[in-house]
Design a protein around this motif. Structure first.
Motif, PDB file in Angstrom:
ATOM      1  N   GLN A 259       0.832  -1.108   0.080  1.00  0.00           N
ATOM      2  CA  GLN A 259      -0.064  -0.189   0.064  1.00  0.00           C
ATOM      3  C   GLN A 259       0.798   1.423   0.071  1.00  0.00           C
ATOM      4  O   GLN A 259       0.471   2.411  -0.530  1.00  0.00           O
ATOM      5  N   PHE A 260       2.025   1.300   0.585  1.00  0.00           N
ATOM      6  CA  PHE A 260       3.058   2.308   0.505  1.00  0.00           C
ATOM      7  C   PHE A 260       4.019   2.201  -0.628  1.00  0.00           C
ATOM      8  O   PHE A 260       4.391   3.532  -0.789  1.00  0.00           O
ATOM      9  N   THR A 261       3.864   1.314  -1.349  1.00  0.00           N
ATOM     10  CA  THR A 261       5.141   1.335  -2.202  1.00  0.00           C
ATOM     11  C   THR A 261       4.647   0.975  -3.708  1.00  0.00           C
ATOM     12  O   THR A 261       5.547   1.480  -4.655  1.00  0.00           O
ATOM     13  N   SER A 262       3.574   0.331  -3.785  1.00  0.00           N
ATOM     14  CA  SER A 262       2.844   0.148  -5.402  1.00  0.00           C
ATOM     15  C   SER A 262       2.002   0.916  -5.808  1.00  0.00           C
ATOM     16  O   SER A 262       1.071   1.238  -5.022  1.00  0.00           O
ATOM     17  N   LYS A 263       2.256   1.416  -6.943  1.00  0.00           N
ATOM     18  CA  LYS A 263       1.182   2.596  -7.574  1.00  0.00           C
ATOM     19  C   LYS A 263      -0.048   1.716  -7.617  1.00  0.00           C
ATOM     20  O   LYS A 263      -1.118   2.539  -7.844  1.00  0.00           O
ATOM     21  N   LYS A 264       0.038   0.588  -7.917  1.00  0.00           N
ATOM     22  CA  LYS A 264      -1.157  -0.247  -8.293  1.00  0.00           C
ATOM     23  C   LYS A 264      -2.051  -0.481  -7.058  1.00  0.00           C
ATOM     24  O   LYS A 264      -3.098  -1.195  -7.409  1.00  0.00           O
TER      25      LYS A 264
ATOM     26  N   TYR B  79      -4.707   2.118  -1.772  1.00  0.00           N
ATOM     27  CA  TYR B  79      -4.851   3.226  -1.122  1.00  0.00           C
ATOM     28  C   TYR B  79      -3.394   3.873  -1.300  1.00  0.00           C
ATOM     29  O   TYR B  79      -2.977   4.755  -0.432  1.00  0.00           O
ATOM     30  N   PHE B  80      -2.712   3.647  -2.250  1.00  0.00           N
ATOM     31  CA  PHE B  80      -1.288   4.247  -2.583  1.00  0.00           C
ATOM     32  C   PHE B  80      -1.480   5.803  -2.551  1.00  0.00           C
ATOM     33  O   PHE B  80      -0.716   6.213  -1.723  1.00  0.00           O
ATOM     34  N   TYR B  81      -2.167   6.301  -3.403  1.00  0.00           N
ATOM     35  CA  TYR B  81      -2.260   7.765  -3.802  1.00  0.00           C
ATOM     36  C   TYR B  81      -2.791   8.318  -2.450  1.00  0.00           C
ATOM     37  O   TYR B  81      -2.450   9.592  -2.064  1.00  0.00           O
ATOM     38  N   VAL B  82      -3.896   7.803  -1.612  1.00  0.00           N
ATOM     39  CA  VAL B  82      -4.329   8.532  -0.573  1.00  0.00           C
ATOM     40  C   VAL B  82      -3.135   8.598   0.481  1.00  0.00           C
ATOM     41  O   VAL B  82      -2.908   9.652   0.944  1.00  0.00           O
ATOM     42  N   LEU B  83      -2.283   7.327   0.768  1.00  0.00           N
ATOM     43  CA  LEU B  83      -1.423   7.480   1.612  1.00  0.00           C
ATOM     44  C   LEU B  83      -0.226   8.469   1.259  1.00  0.00           C
ATOM     45  O   LEU B  83       0.413   9.105   2.097  1.00  0.00           O
ATOM     46  N   PHE B  84       0.115   8.454  -0.055  1.00  0.00           N
ATOM     47  CA  PHE B  84       0.802   9.282  -0.618  1.00  0.00           C
ATOM     48  C   PHE B  84       0.492  10.758  -0.375  1.00  0.00           C
ATOM     49  O   PHE B  84       1.619  11.696  -0.060  1.00  0.00           O
ATOM     50  N   SER B  85      -0.581  11.202  -0.773  1.00  0.00           N
ATOM     51  CA  SER B  85      -0.975  12.552  -0.575  1.00  0.00           C
ATOM     52  C   SER B  85      -1.204  12.936   0.893  1.00  0.00           C
ATOM     53  O   SER B  85      -0.649  14.266   1.231  1.00  0.00           O
ATOM     54  N   ILE B  86      -1.373  12.108   1.927  1.00  0.00           N
ATOM     55  CA  ILE B  86      -1.489  12.398   3.302  1.00  0.00           C
ATOM     56  C   ILE B  86       0.053  12.756   3.638  1.00  0.00           C
ATOM     57  O   ILE B  86       0.435  13.701   4.391  1.00  0.00           O
ATOM     58  N   ASN B  87       1.057  11.855   2.999  1.00  0.00           N
ATOM     59  CA  ASN B  87       2.362  11.982   3.513  1.00  0.00           C
ATOM     60  C   ASN B  87       2.968  13.314   2.960  1.00  0.00           C
ATOM     61  O   ASN B  87       3.654  13.908   3.472  1.00  0.00           O
ATOM     62  N   CYS B  88       2.364  13.843   1.939  1.00  0.00           N
ATOM     63  CA  CYS B  88       2.954  15.069   1.224  1.00  0.00           C
ATOM     64  C   CYS B  88       2.486  16.246   2.067  1.00  0.00           C
ATOM     65  O   CYS B  88       3.262  17.268   2.061  1.00  0.00           O
ATOM     66  N   ILE B  89       1.089  16.044   2.612  1.00  0.00           N
ATOM     67  CA  ILE B  89       0.697  17.298   3.323  1.00  0.00           C
ATOM     68  C   ILE B  89       1.252  17.289   4.717  1.00  0.00           C
ATOM     69  O   ILE B  89       1.927  18.290   4.955  1.00  0.00           O
ATOM     70  N   ILE B  90       1.670  15.943   5.261  1.00  0.00           N
ATOM     71  CA  ILE B  90       2.672  16.229   6.347  1.00  0.00           C
ATOM     72  C   ILE B  90       4.098  16.797   6.045  1.00  0.00           C
ATOM     73  O   ILE B  90       4.481  17.894   7.103  1.00  0.00           O
ATOM     74  N   MET B  91       4.515  16.403   5.120  1.00  0.00           N
ATOM     75  CA  MET B  91       5.765  16.891   4.850  1.00  0.00           C
ATOM     76  C   MET B  91       5.711  18.338   4.433  1.00  0.00           C
ATOM     77  O   MET B  91       6.880  18.996   4.862  1.00  0.00           O
ATOM     78  N   GLY B  92       4.875  18.760   3.862  1.00  0.00           N
ATOM     79  CA  GLY B  92       4.635  19.978   3.342  1.00  0.00           C
ATOM     80  C   GLY B  92       4.697  20.995   4.664  1.00  0.00           C
ATOM     81  O   GLY B  92       5.115  21.908   4.815  1.00  0.00           O
ATOM     82  N   PHE B  93       3.845  20.547   5.598  1.00  0.00           N
ATOM     83  CA  PHE B  93       3.649  21.376   7.031  1.00  0.00           C
ATOM     84  C   PHE B  93       4.959  21.425   7.575  1.00  0.00           C
ATOM     85  O   PHE B  93       5.477  22.541   7.885  1.00  0.00           O
TER      86      PHE B  93
END
Length: 409
Positions: free
Chosen positions: A195-200, A203-217
């Motif tokens: 879920q964290f490593t495969s684009k297929k 929930y990959f893109y959901v988790l990736f988006s949340i991670n981007c928000i956190i790191m952006g903050f």
């Protein structure tokens, strides 16, 4: 803050004013044989703790209480041969730091209102006003506004008690730290790795988006801290600022190395052509662990513990040195006792490992002496090791307790 000071220590009556400052009830309260030479040392007693500096240091700011001979002589105690102030001791460290360097260093674990009252009492607030009251042109006015804004933003980021928005910002920071640590733990589970490593993955893109928000903050918070810090050089000397850059660096290294679609640094080695490149990514990923230390910035008690440990560093070095001597000495002896009959003790390094496991009472049981002499010596090492570690540990605990209680005042 009222301090407990008895009258017997002075041999005269003490009176307390509304600011809880004790003033000597003696008309002859001038220092005996005191000429106020700039080279003379001066002792300042703050609620029982003595500080020693020079008159040269104090006279830099004549508009302050300590810088004015006329004002400070009212607080001189002939019995103590020092200027006595029944004031907040932790704050006075910062007060004296201002006299020595001309820069403010507010105490970390003190209420800002308490520190403000101490500055006002000693006249530092008046000194600042004297410096800032004359603005000659528009450029100076603009510069003053910028400095004031930077100071406000810096206080907003550093002190959650400064305002309700500041408290909300710090709460949001803690929330994102918790989510980030949860991601770090969960993504190591085999059933969630995909879920964290495969684009297929679903929930990959959901988790990736949340991670981007956190790191952006985290990135935004870091940049604002950097821009509003009083000194860029001092910024990089701050331990927590270094932790901040180490915690966000793996995310951007991952973006550059693996592409925007996979920032989790979990690519399989087969998809990375250069194995050294893969090792670098794995090393960067380790630095994500330091995010958990960001909690320390938001906890007063943890900051006190860190300061207490820092003040006991000499004792800690002594403990490590004693442990090193003990391990090498007894590890070498055990090696020569067991090397002929026990294949587990085939090197001094392995024998030293056995000594460490034994004296710390862990006792893994992966290796143990088999000869009679080895068993007797092992019992001796175990008994002596407990005593050996207990001696410096007592000193460390005593000093730690003293510093911890002092900082909590």
């Amino acid at each position: 803050m009222k301090g407990a000071v008895g009258t017997s220590g002075f041999g005269r009556a003490l009176t307390s004013d509304k600011d809880s400052t004790l003033v000597l009830d003696d008309k002859n309260d001038e220092p005996a044989n005191h000429t106020s030479s700039d080279d003379d040392l001066v002792t300042i007693n703050v609620s029982g703790t003595e500080f020693v500096t020079t008159y040269t240091c104090l006279n830099r700011y004549p508009n302050t209480l300590l810088g004015s001979e006329e004002q400070r002589r009212r607080y001189f105690s002939p019995k103590l041969n020092a200027y006595f102030f029944n004031r907040h001791r932790p704050c006075f460290d910062s007060i004296l730091h201002f006299y020595q360097t001309g820069k403010e260093a507010p105490p970390l674990n003190v209420d800002p209102d308490v520190y403000a009252k101490e500055k006002e009492f000693f006249g530092l607030k008046r000194e600042r006003e004297e410096k800032n009251k004359i603005i000659t042109n528009e450029e100076e006015l603009a510069g003053s506004c910028i400095r004031h804004t930077r100071a406000k933003i810096h206080q907003f980021l550093q002190d959650p008690r400064s305002s309700q928005p500041a408290a909300f910002w710090h709460g949001l920071d803690i929330f994102f730290i918790c989510i980030s640590i949860c991601f770090l733990i969960v993504e190591s589970e085999p059933r969630f790795v995909e879920q964290f490593t495969s684009k297929k993955a679903k929930y990959f893109y959901v988790l990736f988006s949340i991670n981007c928000i956190i790191m952006g903050f985290f990135t935004f918070d870091f940049i604002i801290r950097l821009l509003t810090w009083p000194s860029p050089i001092d910024f990089w000397k701050n331990f927590f600022n270094v932790l901040d850059i180490l915690s966000i660096m793996p995310f951007y290294v991952g973006l550059l190395a693996n592409g925007v679609g996979n920032a989790q640094l979990e690519e399989d080695m087969n998809t990375v052509s250069n194995k050294q490149h893969y090792v670098v990514l794995r090393v960067c990923r380790i630095f994500r662990i330091v995010r958990i230390f960001k909690f320390v910035r938001h906890s007063r008690d943890l900051l006190i513990i860190m300061k207490a440990v820092s003040n006991a560093k000499r004792e800690l070095v002594l403990l490590v040195l004693l442990l090193f001597i003990f391990v090498i000495t007894f590890g070498s002896i055990m090696y020569y006792i067991e090397s002929g009959s026990n294949k587990d003790f085939d090197s001094i390094m392995k024998s030293c490992w056995w000594v460490i496991v034994t004296i710390t009472t862990v006792g893994y049981g992966d290796m143990y002496p088999s000869s009679v002499g080895g068993k007797f010596f092992g019992a001796f090492v175990l008994t002596l090791g407990i005593v050996f570690l207990a001696l410096p540990m007592t000193i460390i605990v005593s000093k730690f307790s003293f510093v911890y209680e002092r900082e909590k005042m």
